[in-house]
Enzyme design. Sequence first.
Site, PDB file in Angstrom:
ATOM      1  N   GLU A   2       0.686  -1.067  -0.013  1.00  0.00           N
ATOM      2  CA  GLU A   2       0.154   0.034   0.004  1.00  0.00           C
ATOM      3  C   GLU A   2       0.876   1.413   0.209  1.00  0.00           C
ATOM      4  O   GLU A   2       0.485   2.379  -0.655  1.00  0.00           O
ATOM      5  CB  GLU A   2      -1.059   0.021   1.264  1.00  0.00           C
ATOM      6  CG  GLU A   2      -2.284  -0.911   1.245  1.00  0.00           C
ATOM      7  CD  GLU A   2      -2.824  -1.105   2.275  1.00  0.00           C
ATOM      8  OE1 GLU A   2      -3.939  -0.524   2.498  1.00  0.00           O
ATOM      9  OE2 GLU A   2      -2.302  -1.350   3.321  1.00  0.00           O
ATOM     10  N   LYS A  24      24.877   5.963  24.842  1.00  0.00           N
ATOM     11  CA  LYS A  24      25.703   6.591  23.857  1.00  0.00           C
ATOM     12  C   LYS A  24      25.873   5.832  22.686  1.00  0.00           C
ATOM     13  O   LYS A  24      26.788   4.759  22.691  1.00  0.00           O
ATOM     14  CB  LYS A  24      26.935   6.725  24.823  1.00  0.00           C
ATOM     15  CG  LYS A  24      28.122   7.568  23.840  1.00  0.00           C
ATOM     16  CD  LYS A  24      29.252   7.784  24.699  1.00  0.00           C
ATOM     17  CE  LYS A  24      30.550   8.554  24.024  1.00  0.00           C
ATOM     18  NZ  LYS A  24      30.971   7.899  22.572  1.00  0.00           N
ATOM     19  N   GLU A  73      23.038  11.443  16.215  1.00  0.00           N
ATOM     20  CA  GLU A  73      24.220  10.293  15.737  1.00  0.00           C
ATOM     21  C   GLU A  73      23.438   9.484  14.681  1.00  0.00           C
ATOM     22  O   GLU A  73      22.626   8.951  14.577  1.00  0.00           O
ATOM     23  CB  GLU A  73      24.545   9.284  16.971  1.00  0.00           C
ATOM     24  CG  GLU A  73      25.729   8.608  16.997  1.00  0.00           C
ATOM     25  CD  GLU A  73      27.062   9.274  17.398  1.00  0.00           C
ATOM     26  OE1 GLU A  73      26.791  10.681  17.813  1.00  0.00           O
ATOM     27  OE2 GLU A  73      28.088   9.043  17.292  1.00  0.00           O
ATOM     28  N   CYS A  84      34.483 -31.717   0.082  1.00  0.00           N
ATOM     29  CA  CYS A  84      34.533 -32.750  -1.201  1.00  0.00           C
ATOM     30  C   CYS A  84      35.568 -32.748  -1.657  1.00  0.00           C
ATOM     31  O   CYS A  84      35.881 -33.766  -2.529  1.00  0.00           O
ATOM     32  CB  CYS A  84      33.299 -32.173  -2.089  1.00  0.00           C
ATOM     33  SG  CYS A  84      33.921 -30.786  -2.820  1.00  0.00           S
ATOM     34  N   CYS A  94      35.263 -23.421  -3.871  1.00  0.00           N
ATOM     35  CA  CYS A  94      34.980 -24.618  -4.121  1.00  0.00           C
ATOM     36  C   CYS A  94      33.769 -24.881  -5.371  1.00  0.00           C
ATOM     37  O   CYS A  94      32.701 -24.427  -5.051  1.00  0.00           O
ATOM     38  CB  CYS A  94      34.388 -25.594  -3.045  1.00  0.00           C
ATOM     39  SG  CYS A  94      33.810 -27.282  -3.741  1.00  0.00           S
TER      40      CYS A  94
HETATM   41 ZN   LIG Z   1      33.398 -28.650  -1.716  1.00  0.00          ZN
END
Ligand SMILES: [Zn+2]
Length: 686
Positions: A46, A126, A184, A421, A436
């Site tokens: 909206e 702060k 801040e 792997c 990888c």
């Molecule tokens: Zn791997």
Amino acid sequence: MVKGRDAGDPGSKDGIKRRIEELREKVRYHDKKYYIDNDPEISDSEYDHLFRQLKELEERYPEFKTQNSPTQRVGSGEIDEFETVEHEVTMLSLDKASNVEELQDFYNTVQDTLNENEIMLIMEPKIDGVGVALTYDDGMLKRGATRGDGSQGEDITENVRTIHEIPLVLNEDSILRDIEVRGEVYMPLDGFKNMNETREEKGKEPFANPRNATAGTLRLKHPREVSNRPLSFFAYSLGSHSHGEFSTHWQMLEELGIAGLPINDHVREIESMDHALELVETWEDKRHALNYDIDGLVFKVNDISFQEKLGSTTHHPRWAIAYKFPPKRKTTKVKDIEVMVGRTGVLTPVARLEPIHLSGTEVSRASLHNEEEVARRDVRIGDVVLVEKAGEIIPQVIKVMKEERDGSEQEFVMPRHCPACGSEAKQVGDEVARRCLNASCPAQVTRRLEHWGSRDALDIDGLGPKLLQKLVEREIVISIPDLYTLELDDLVHLERMGEKSSNNLLQEIEKSKTAGLKRVLIGLGIRYVGNYLSDVLANHYVSIEALVNTSKGELEEIDDVGEEIAESITMFISNSNNLDMIHRLQELGINMRANELHRDLSQYLEGNTFVFTGKLDNFTREEAAREVEQHGARVTSSISGNTDCLVVGQDPGSKFDNAKEEDIMIMDEATFIKMLEEETFPPVSA
Ligand SMILES: [Zn+2]
């Protein structure tokens, strides 16, 4: 019925101006509700609708454009150089107390100087960000500047304008018109975390902490880029005059709130030093629950006449002090350096630490980011290191204590193969990270599934990393669609998965099917496409079909999508494995439409079929189609017995002639826009 192309009165100029003003007021109101009060009254879609209406009207009637419209927060240009600006009233720094004795000393001095026993103080957290001064001229934001050295700062107006918590126009209910507000700018922790993750994915150095990220962001020269960073703001005082109108600091803060500026929720009036000391103790822990960093508590004398009596030194006011929390750093030993494989295959070295307690939690790991970083810091296994919890999120090694070495430390060598792997891990292009590249690497698969089930994505409770690892190891689940074919039997035999938790998980998975396009897009984990962009894309494309059939060119036309992002999305949707996966998910009943859009927008066009012909000035064909589709209409490419309305742009084709014969409603672009604004069909003014 509208006939021909000149139909549709665009309305009187005064009426349009009023409509634009009204829309601006509405957008401002909802901005405040959303960004400052955390209490939105309307749905995102909206809101988007209001915003779009305003933007369209302003584009059609550029004579009513103003700098202070909520549509004008983000400039498109580049900042050449940040100009130096003088602060009218010096921005003094605060005197600091690093322990409770120093805090007590401050209070005693105040008591003695004022010769008063009971002095009301104000406590403000702060905020660990960047101090700025905002100048408002007759209620309009004119300038934003950094504190700099206190007397001179840098003009960062273009960048602060992009921060939604900073009003461009002060609320007219407030007496504040010509003021300098001090406060801040900071970065919330969740946004900081997301931003750093994206940076790491892009092979960029993550920011060390939210304060550095804030400072770095405010100095970017592209306001558009700043607008994509999650900055926020709290106001805490007035710079120049206006003091005369308030008798206490508290009143002043209240008036800043009325003016529409965000004041921190945790600001308190306190009546005694005992109370102050109590707060120091409770906030030491309590601060970890906040979504932003605070590095201490500020105490200010509340009474402004007292403040004036106390005055200032050349460096700091004598009526305020900042109590600083002890640093969230500790030393510990690096037991080992492990390599983690992320969802996209990035290998990240992680230090395994002797556990330490740091800001309320036990820390036993710290990210070392990448091999270059390990080499730069020369972190070795066995080293004593200084660890900091930056932004309460990921602990970081900030220093190696080399003087503590005894020669037994081992240098870390980044493996050339994936530890999960065994595939070769390569550096791609100019990326620092090693990846990888095996897409079916079990570690990556596990992380991808974990991401799919994460809270912002499909939000599947109970799908934790340990369980996923087991499911992947046993090859019960090797890709996302497999989650949706899981059966009780696949789960109950796994360790720690009784019948109850298995059933709960299956229910959660079933429930996730309805999550909708935005969450699916987050879950797919397309590079660079996080929470925000998924929202943009879901709103733009509405369905996954539209998205997978898009082109790089069309993607780049979307405001927040740059070339790099368009490239990444195009790569994803041109990969047949990904398309197969999307297809399978659809077959399994996962909703891939932006469900929210359709639920929230009025469906006043339901049952009507639209055809477009000729070139429209304000819309591409796709945009125009989307505008009516999201309100329930169907769009077809040619006229038929079912066509209800033909929208005619410039140089219409034969469809125009056909429609005239068929007695179909014909609408020109102005009437079409009017219809979208009024949300009535047929348009009232027709
Ligand atoms: Zn791997």
